[in-house]
Design a protein around this motif. Structure first.
Motif, PDB file in Angstrom:
ATOM      1  N   PRO A 199       0.797  -1.225   0.000  1.00 19.23           N
ATOM      2  CA  PRO A 199       0.000   0.000   0.000  1.00 19.23           C
ATOM      3  C   PRO A 199       0.830   1.277   0.000  1.00 19.23           C
ATOM      4  CG  PRO A 199      -0.105  -1.098   2.150  1.00 19.23           C
ATOM      5  CD  PRO A 199       0.556  -2.049   1.195  1.00 19.23           C
ATOM      6  N   TRP A 200       2.084   1.213   0.480  1.00 17.62           N
ATOM      7  CA  TRP A 200       2.922   2.413   0.485  1.00 17.62           C
ATOM      8  C   TRP A 200       3.320   2.845  -0.923  1.00 17.62           C
ATOM      9  CZ3 TRP A 200       4.155  -2.263   2.707  1.00 17.62           C
ATOM     10  CH2 TRP A 200       5.082  -3.049   2.025  1.00 17.62           C
ATOM     11  N   GLU A 201       3.092   1.981  -1.910  1.00 18.19           N
ATOM     12  CA  GLU A 201       3.364   2.356  -3.291  1.00 18.19           C
ATOM     13  C   GLU A 201       2.190   3.124  -3.904  1.00 18.19           C
ATOM     14  OE1 GLU A 201       6.186   1.709  -4.879  1.00 18.19           O
ATOM     15  OE2 GLU A 201       7.151   0.249  -3.573  1.00 18.19           O
ATOM     16  N   HIS A 202       1.054   3.138  -3.221  1.00 17.27           N
ATOM     17  CA  HIS A 202      -0.168   3.767  -3.752  1.00 17.27           C
ATOM     18  C   HIS A 202      -0.761   4.632  -2.634  1.00 17.27           C
ATOM     19  CE1 HIS A 202       0.302   0.746  -6.882  1.00 17.27           C
ATOM     20  NE2 HIS A 202       0.379  -0.153  -5.918  1.00 17.27           N
ATOM     21  N   ASP A 253      -1.670  12.918   5.510  1.00 17.95           N
ATOM     22  CA  ASP A 253      -2.951  12.695   4.840  1.00 17.95           C
ATOM     23  C   ASP A 253      -2.919  11.309   4.203  1.00 17.95           C
ATOM     24  OD1 ASP A 253      -5.207  12.574   3.260  1.00 17.95           O
ATOM     25  OD2 ASP A 253      -4.952  14.566   2.383  1.00 17.95           O
ATOM     26  N   VAL A 254      -3.535  10.362   4.881  1.00 18.74           N
ATOM     27  CA  VAL A 254      -3.613   8.989   4.358  1.00 18.74           C
ATOM     28  C   VAL A 254      -5.074   8.598   4.141  1.00 18.74           C
ATOM     29  CG1 VAL A 254      -1.394   8.177   5.250  1.00 18.74           C
ATOM     30  CG2 VAL A 254      -3.398   8.145   6.744  1.00 18.74           C
ATOM     31  N   SER A 255      -5.883   9.593   3.800  1.00 19.51           N
ATOM     32  CA  SER A 255      -7.320   9.372   3.644  1.00 19.51           C
ATOM     33  C   SER A 255      -7.649   8.373   2.541  1.00 19.51           C
ATOM     34  CB  SER A 255      -8.025  10.702   3.371  1.00 19.51           C
ATOM     35  OG  SER A 255      -7.477  11.346   2.231  1.00 19.51           O
ATOM     36  N   GLU A 256      -6.740   8.193   1.590  1.00 18.87           N
ATOM     37  CA  GLU A 256      -6.974   7.241   0.505  1.00 18.87           C
ATOM     38  C   GLU A 256      -6.290   5.901   0.744  1.00 18.87           C
ATOM     39  OE1 GLU A 256      -6.631   9.083  -3.506  1.00 18.87           O
ATOM     40  OE2 GLU A 256      -6.226  10.917  -2.380  1.00 18.87           O
ATOM     41  N   SER A 257      -5.717   5.727   1.917  1.00 16.62           N
ATOM     42  CA  SER A 257      -4.997   4.494   2.246  1.00 16.62           C
ATOM     43  C   SER A 257      -5.910   3.507   2.958  1.00 16.62           C
ATOM     44  CB  SER A 257      -3.794   4.819   3.141  1.00 16.62           C
ATOM     45  OG  SER A 257      -2.887   5.651   2.472  1.00 16.62           O
ATOM     46  N   PRO A 258      -5.518   2.240   3.038  1.00 17.75           N
ATOM     47  CA  PRO A 258      -6.324   1.238   3.757  1.00 17.75           C
ATOM     48  C   PRO A 258      -6.481   1.598   5.231  1.00 17.75           C
ATOM     49  CG  PRO A 258      -4.638   0.183   2.404  1.00 17.75           C
ATOM     50  CD  PRO A 258      -4.331   1.645   2.400  1.00 17.75           C
TER      51      PRO A 258
END
Length: 198
Positions: free
Chosen positions: A15-18, A177-182
């Protein structure tokens, strides 16, 4: 390297790639604020498949990317060629950077490496970073907040960061801002740190 990272690369769950637009905008803002000296050298620790190393090179830095895993480094070299940038990628342990990397770096980027190390590894990492950076250098770090969440990294506090990086000051610390992360990433309360070496 943390076992969780190794497993993630093996199964292709990285997930750190996206990271999402908000994350990328924050990183760009932090990098925009750091002057690029003539011939400025940057080190990307835990570079993975080279996404951020390539961005630094496109900004004009002379970049070395290091990672403890060979598989993502192989991909990073391909991505750099495709992007037509020159990045040196090394298969090295973050705690032993000073063995393979020369001194004088003015920028260090760490997107999720330091927060997964043991206390002993962090002390070695801090000594290595001091050995390869120059006075006035900047470090931009993305790290989870503290907590036990295996196989994910257990994270760090601001006090943990300052205890390791003796001779550095925190110029800023901002919630990432990790609002789009899992959800597990959002629940880890990650933070951006910008440190400056005295």
């Amino acid at each position: 390297m943390n076992l969780g990272y190794r497993l993630a690369y093996k199964v292709g769950v990285t997930p750190w790639e996206h990271t999402g637009h908000g994350f990328d905008a924050q990183l760009s803002g932090l990098l925009d604020a750091i002057p690029l000296p003539e011939g400025g050298r940057a080190l990307d620790i835990g570079c993975g498949t080279g996404r951020h190393s390539i961005e630094l090179a496109q900004r004009g830095w002379h970049v070395t990317g290091v990672d403890a895993e060979q598989e993502p480094l192989d991909k990073a070299r391909i991505h750099a060629r495709e992007a037509h940038v020159d990045v040196r990628f090394l298969h090295e342990d973050a705690a032993d950077l000073h063995i393979a990397v020369d001194g004088g770096h003015m920028l260090v980027l760490d997107i999720g490496c330091f927060h997964g190390l043991t206390d002993h590894q962090r002390r070695d990492y801090g000594r290595s970073v001091n050995a390869i950076t120059a006075p006035g250098a900047s470090m931009v770090m993305f790290a989870f907040g503290p907590g036990h969440r295996w196989p994910m990294p257990h994270g760090v506090s601001e006090e943990d960061v300052m205890r390791v990086f003796d001779g550095w000051s925190i110029a800023s610390s901002t919630a990432a801002d990790v609002s789009e992360s899992p959800l597990p990433v959002r629940a880890a309360h990650p933070c951006w740190y910008h440190l400056v070496r005295d």
